[in-house]
Write an enzyme that holds these catalytic residues in place. Structure first.
Site, PDB file in Angstrom:
ATOM      1  N   HIS A  21      -9.814 101.135 -15.759  1.00  0.00           N
ATOM      2  CA  HIS A  21      -9.482 100.145 -16.799  1.00  0.00           C
ATOM      3  C   HIS A  21      -9.695  98.728 -16.275  1.00  0.00           C
ATOM      4  CE1 HIS A  21      -7.367 103.045 -19.542  1.00  0.00           C
ATOM      5  NE2 HIS A  21      -7.503 103.744 -18.439  1.00  0.00           N
ATOM      6  N   ASP A 118      -5.778  95.883 -23.219  1.00  0.00           N
ATOM      7  CA  ASP A 118      -6.244  97.265 -23.135  1.00  0.00           C
ATOM      8  C   ASP A 118      -5.611  98.045 -24.286  1.00  0.00           C
ATOM      9  OD1 ASP A 118      -6.541 100.025 -22.246  1.00  0.00           O
ATOM     10  OD2 ASP A 118      -6.856  99.243 -20.225  1.00  0.00           O
TER      11      ASP A 118
HETATM   12  O1  LIG Z   1     -15.464 106.227  -4.512  1.00  0.00           O
HETATM   13  C1  LIG Z   1     -15.441 105.649  -5.600  1.00  0.00           C
HETATM   14  C2  LIG Z   1     -15.202 106.328  -6.825  1.00  0.00           C
HETATM   15  C3  LIG Z   1     -15.200 105.589  -7.993  1.00  0.00           C
HETATM   16  N1  LIG Z   1     -15.400 104.246  -7.974  1.00  0.00           N
HETATM   17  C4  LIG Z   1     -15.383 103.457  -9.227  1.00  0.00           C
HETATM   18  O2  LIG Z   1     -14.206 103.799  -9.942  1.00  0.00           O
HETATM   19  C5  LIG Z   1     -14.465 103.788 -11.331  1.00  0.00           C
HETATM   20  C6  LIG Z   1     -13.999 105.117 -11.878  1.00  0.00           C
HETATM   21  O3  LIG Z   1     -13.962 105.044 -13.280  1.00  0.00           O
HETATM   22  P1  LIG Z   1     -14.259 106.323 -14.198  1.00  0.00           P
HETATM   23  O4  LIG Z   1     -15.550 106.911 -13.846  1.00  0.00           O
HETATM   24  O5  LIG Z   1     -14.120 105.887 -15.619  1.00  0.00           O
HETATM   25  O6  LIG Z   1     -13.196 107.386 -13.806  1.00  0.00           O
HETATM   26  P2  LIG Z   1     -11.565 107.312 -13.693  1.00  0.00           P
HETATM   27  O7  LIG Z   1     -11.174 106.371 -12.671  1.00  0.00           O
HETATM   28  O8  LIG Z   1     -11.109 108.705 -13.503  1.00  0.00           O
HETATM   29  O9  LIG Z   1     -11.176 106.767 -15.154  1.00  0.00           O
HETATM   30  C7  LIG Z   1     -10.122 107.028 -16.053  1.00  0.00           C
HETATM   31  O10 LIG Z   1     -10.316 106.005 -17.061  1.00  0.00           O
HETATM   32  C8  LIG Z   1     -11.571 106.059 -17.739  1.00  0.00           C
HETATM   33  C9  LIG Z   1     -11.599 104.891 -18.713  1.00  0.00           C
HETATM   34  O11 LIG Z   1     -10.576 105.005 -19.661  1.00  0.00           O
HETATM   35  C10 LIG Z   1     -11.752 107.392 -18.448  1.00  0.00           C
HETATM   36  O12 LIG Z   1     -13.040 107.465 -19.025  1.00  0.00           O
HETATM   37  C11 LIG Z   1     -11.555 108.552 -17.467  1.00  0.00           C
HETATM   38  O13 LIG Z   1     -11.613 109.795 -18.144  1.00  0.00           O
HETATM   39  C12 LIG Z   1     -10.216 108.395 -16.750  1.00  0.00           C
HETATM   40  O14 LIG Z   1     -10.044 109.432 -15.795  1.00  0.00           O
HETATM   41  C13 LIG Z   1     -15.963 103.566 -11.512  1.00  0.00           C
HETATM   42  O15 LIG Z   1     -16.211 102.252 -11.926  1.00  0.00           O
HETATM   43  C14 LIG Z   1     -16.538 103.805 -10.118  1.00  0.00           C
HETATM   44  O16 LIG Z   1     -17.648 102.981  -9.824  1.00  0.00           O
HETATM   45  C15 LIG Z   1     -15.627 103.587  -6.794  1.00  0.00           C
HETATM   46  O17 LIG Z   1     -15.830 102.364  -6.764  1.00  0.00           O
HETATM   47  N2  LIG Z   1     -15.648 104.314  -5.644  1.00  0.00           N
END
Ligand SMILES: O=c1ccn([C@@H]2O[C@H](COP(=O)(O)OP(=O)(O)O[C@H]3O[C@H](CO)[C@@H](O)[C@H](O)[C@H]3O)[C@@H](O)[C@H]2O)c(=O)[nH]1
Length: 458
Positions: A21, A118
């Protein structure tokens, strides 16, 4: 002239605290700031401190950070009552502090004109009402997922849908609870996590804008349908500008990490690998694989002939098979995901299909092996495979697991052969469209300009 007087308007931005988020909402803030808007991002104290630390290295432009909730003292999600307890405390304490914070600026040269909150913090809309300022609700999931939730929201709220539900020509799956096995035992018709998602709709009808981290061509049909419901604006993808249009100065990184990444180790390791030879594996920030599913992923990686870089968060390390190691693999607790996906050595992304990861794969042209775990990830994975055709989803067996042979077969299929070539062609097209949307005069850029023009008149 005092620098303070040169801003077109002052906007307060309130993201939900999680990585998935913070990233899109802070990135959107950077775009507004680059176009002359003063931005104050307000979040929990821990996030504020982390952002300020990264801001010192220059990745946040002119954005200011203010805390409205002291999570080390009041308790975060690990505090009393778990996630639900945190949400209650955050609303009670955060709403009072948010009012004070916005009032603090009222007599300055730059009073706050708009609150962008949000959608998962729908109570913030009431703060905007109380202070008579404009408001925008920001959804961090895809338009398609939110559209799929709309009938459930109406059902739960006991209201008649304002417009007929979307007639789905793109064929996305109806999002019903039997499609959400990972939600655990279901008590009542809508379990707590689903109610949390559906509360995003509260107050949307009062918003001046309803914003999506998406772009028009990616979800055209759904955006058009939803525009009959709310003043929808697709303003994404919100990746740092240097990965897309390169128009926002010094915007190379999200500038926020829940876990400190070892960027040097990742890039050194990737630099030593051949072009498109590496499988990157990550299930995002919010979810942990079960031991059984982790073992299947581990076996797939061990049996496949490919190199792999696997993000296993500290909370998941005990889920890995004992003595899991391979001279073809690197396991890290967190990585700079954008830099990894943008590295030429990476040829495949085994992903949970969180919305940010999905947009990042599309924007950087990396094919996806889609292993969704819950909620919007299921819709995203469906679109990845069937609508945008940029990935493949391994089959799930009767016990709800993707088995190693299936994962391995998808990795092979996506990295070589006819299907791989088709996927690459589709990715090239989507990648260009993503860039076009945020570039000067693109659909997302135009929406941002319209919002700023309106803000300037308030
Ligand atoms: O080693 C890592 C792993 C992830 N990321 C970043 O972390 C973010 C992860 O976001 P996302 O892929 O959306 O997954 P979640 O963190 O699991 O996001 C939650 O929030 C999102 C937005 O609401 C939803 O789509 C998902 O289902 C929910 O699990 C991304 O920008 C990635 O680039 C890093 O920088 N490094």
């Amino acid at each position: 002239m005092d620098k303070e007087e040169t801003y077109k308007a002052h906007v307060m931005v309130l993201p939900h605290h999680g990585q998935g988020h913070m990233n899109p909402m802070v990135q959107f803030s950077k775009r507004l700031a680059a176009k002359g808007i003063k931005i104050t991002v307000t979040t929990t104290l821990s996030n504020t401190m982390a952002m300020e630390e990264e801001a010192a290295s220059g990745d946040h432009g002119s954005i200011n950070f203010e805390s409205i909730y002291d999570d080390p003292s009041e308790g975060g999600v690990a505090g009393p009552g778990g996630f639900g307890g945190f949400l209650e405390r955050f609303e009670a304490i955060g709403s009072t502090n948010l009012v004070h914070l916005i009032k603090k600026f009222q007599d300055s040269n730059n009073p706050v004109k708009c609150l962008i909150y949000d959608a998962n913090i729908a109570w913030a809309s009431n703060v905007a009402s109380e202070l008579a300022i404009a408001r925008a609700s920001f959804f961090t999931q895809s338009c398609a997922f939110v559209a799929g939730c709309y009938p459930m929201h109406c059902d739960l709220a006991g209201v008649t849908p304002a417009i007929p539900p979307l007639s789905i020509t793109t064929g996305f799956p109806e999002l019903r609870l039997p499609h959400l096995p990972s939600l655990g035992p279901q008590t009542g018709r809508y379990p707590p996590i689903m109610r949390f998602m559906l509360r995003q709709f509260d107050n949307s009808e009062n918003a001046d804008w309803v914003l999506f981290n998406s772009f028009h061509k990616l979800e055209e049909e759904v955006i058009n349908w939803m525009s009959g419901l709310w003043p929808v604006r697709a303003i994404g993808p919100t990746l740092p500008s240097s990965y897309l249009d390169n128009r926002v100065k010094d915007d190379h990184d999200y500038g926020f990490n829940i876990i400190t990444p070892d960027a040097g180790a990742c890039s050194k390791w990737l630099d030593s690998k051949a072009k498109r030879s590496v499988v990157y594996v990550s299930f995002g920030s919010a979810f942990s694989l079960s031991s059984e599913q982790a073992a299947e992923v581990a076996n797939a990686l061990l049996h496949s002939s490919k190199n792999f870089l696997w993000v296993v968060k500290p909370s998941e390390e005990d889920r890995l098979p004992t003595n899991f190691t391979s001279d073809r693999g690197l396991v890290v607790t967190w990585c700079p995901q954008l830099a990894v996906l943008g590295h030429e050595a990476v040829g495949c992304f085994v992903s949970h299909c969180g919305w940010n990861s999905t947009l990042e794969a599309i924007s950087l042209g990396v094919p996806v092996v889609a292993m969704p775990q819950f909620l919007d990830q299921i819709t995203n994975a469906h679109f990845v495979e069937h609508v945008w055709k940029v990935g493949i989803k391994p089959k799930i067996d009767d016990e709800g697991f993707c088995r190693s042979e299936e994962i391995e077969a998808c990795i092979e299929m996506i990295m070589q052969g006819e299907r791989s070539r088709e996927i690459q062609t589709n990715l090239c097209r989507w990648r260009a469209l993503a860039k076009e949307a945020v570039d000067e005069g693109g659909t997302s850029d135009t929406c941002i300009d319209e919002i700023i023009a309106k803000l300037s008149t308030l």
